[in-house]
Scaffold this active site. Sequence first.
Site, PDB file in Angstrom:
ATOM      1  N   CYS A  78       0.852  -1.184   0.000  1.00  0.00           N
ATOM      2  CA  CYS A  78       0.000   0.000   0.000  1.00  0.00           C
ATOM      3  C   CYS A  78       0.893   1.241   0.000  1.00  0.00           C
ATOM      4  CB  CYS A  78      -0.867  -0.034   1.253  1.00  0.00           C
ATOM      5  SG  CYS A  78      -1.854   1.448   1.476  1.00  0.00           S
ATOM      6  N   CYS A 192      -0.738   3.613  -6.680  1.00  0.00           N
ATOM      7  CA  CYS A 192      -1.643   3.020  -5.687  1.00  0.00           C
ATOM      8  C   CYS A 192      -1.795   1.587  -6.151  1.00  0.00           C
ATOM      9  CB  CYS A 192      -2.993   3.735  -5.694  1.00  0.00           C
ATOM     10  SG  CYS A 192      -4.266   2.839  -4.769  1.00  0.00           S
TER      11      CYS A 192
HETATM   12  N1  DGL Z   1      -3.960   0.425  -2.193  1.00  0.00           N
HETATM   13  C1  DGL Z   1      -3.587   1.525  -1.406  1.00  0.00           C
HETATM   14  C2  DGL Z   1      -2.414   2.317  -1.947  1.00  0.00           C
HETATM   15  O1  DGL Z   1      -1.552   1.745  -2.579  1.00  0.00           O
HETATM   16  C3  DGL Z   1      -4.613   2.340  -0.661  1.00  0.00           C
HETATM   17  C4  DGL Z   1      -5.955   2.637  -1.205  1.00  0.00           C
HETATM   18  C5  DGL Z   1      -6.828   3.266  -0.111  1.00  0.00           C
HETATM   19  O2  DGL Z   1      -7.179   2.545   0.824  1.00  0.00           O
HETATM   20  O3  DGL Z   1      -7.110   4.461  -0.202  1.00  0.00           O
HETATM   21  O4  DGL Z   1      -2.295   3.489  -1.724  1.00  0.00           O
END
Ligand code: DGL
Length: 276
Positions: A78, A192
Site C-alpha cells: 500500500c 496506488c
Molecule cells: N492500495 C492503497 C495504496 O496503494 C490504498 C488505497 C486506499 O485505501 O485508499 O495506496
Amino acid sequence: MPVDARPPRLLVFDSGVGGLSIMADIQRLLPGCSVSYASDNAAFPYGTKSEAILIARVDRVLHQLIQHSRPDVVVVACNSASTLALPHIRAHFREPIVGVVPAIKPAAQRSHTKVIGLLATPGTVARPYTRDLIQQFAPDCTVISLGSSELVRLAEAHLRGQTPSPEQLQDLLSPMMAHPRASEMDTLVLACTHFPLLKRELQAVVGPDVALIDSGEAIARRVAYWLAELGLEGSACTSPSHQALFTADGPEVERLEPALREFGITDVQVIAVSND
Ligand code: DGL
C-alpha cells in the site's frame, strides 16, 4: 532445500484488494511461497485518513496480523501506508518489511518527453516522501499528479465483477488531462496498488503511447532478496497454501471470493482488530 521443508511465509497487507496486484507479481516470481493476503477492510480507505490515525491503525493491525500468520517477510502493499509509516513500522517489528512506494525513479528514467503522470491516492500525492522522490529522481521532469479515491473504489468494484466504463475513467482522469503539457506525457506511474487492477482499462483511456509503470515486479524481486538473506528459497517448495484475512466481515467479502480463487485463495478468515 529439502522438498518437505515448509514454504516461505509472506504477509501481504493493504487496506483493500489493491495488494492483490502485488501478490500477482510475487506469485509469478516466487510460486513456492505461501501468502497470507490481508485486507484491513474495516478501516478502508487509507488514502484519505489523517497521518496520525493511519500510523496508529497500521501499527495495530500489523501487530495482530503478524501474530496470526507468523510471516518470514511482510509486504506493506500500500503506497498510502508505506509513504507515511515505513520508518515507524520498521522500528516496531523485527520481520523484514518491504514497502511499496511510487515508481518515480524508473518512470523518470524511461520517459523521453520528461513529462510523467502520477496517479495515486490523495494521501500519497500529498506526502513529503513522494515530493522527495520527485525531487531526488525526477528533477528534470514535469510531474502531473492526480489523487483519486474514486479510482480506488472503482478498482474494488472491478474485483467484485463490475468493470468501469471508459467514460467513467475518462472523467476521472480529466483533471490530469487538462494540464497544459498532458499531451506530452509518455509515462504514467500507477502509485496506488489498486490501480494495476484496472491497467487494461486505464491503458485504453490514455492510449497506447503512454507506458503505465507500477512497482509490482520490483517488490517481488525485493521479497526474493529477503528470502535469500533468510536462507529460504521461494521457488523450491511445490505445495504453498494461501489464505485471505479481512478485518471486517460482510457481503463485500463474499463477493470477492471468485477473484480470490484466481490467486489460489479459498481459505478466507475474518480477524477482529481491537481499537485500543
Ligand atoms: N492500495 C492503497 C495504496 O496503494 C490504498 C488505497 C486506499 O485505501 O485508499 O495506496
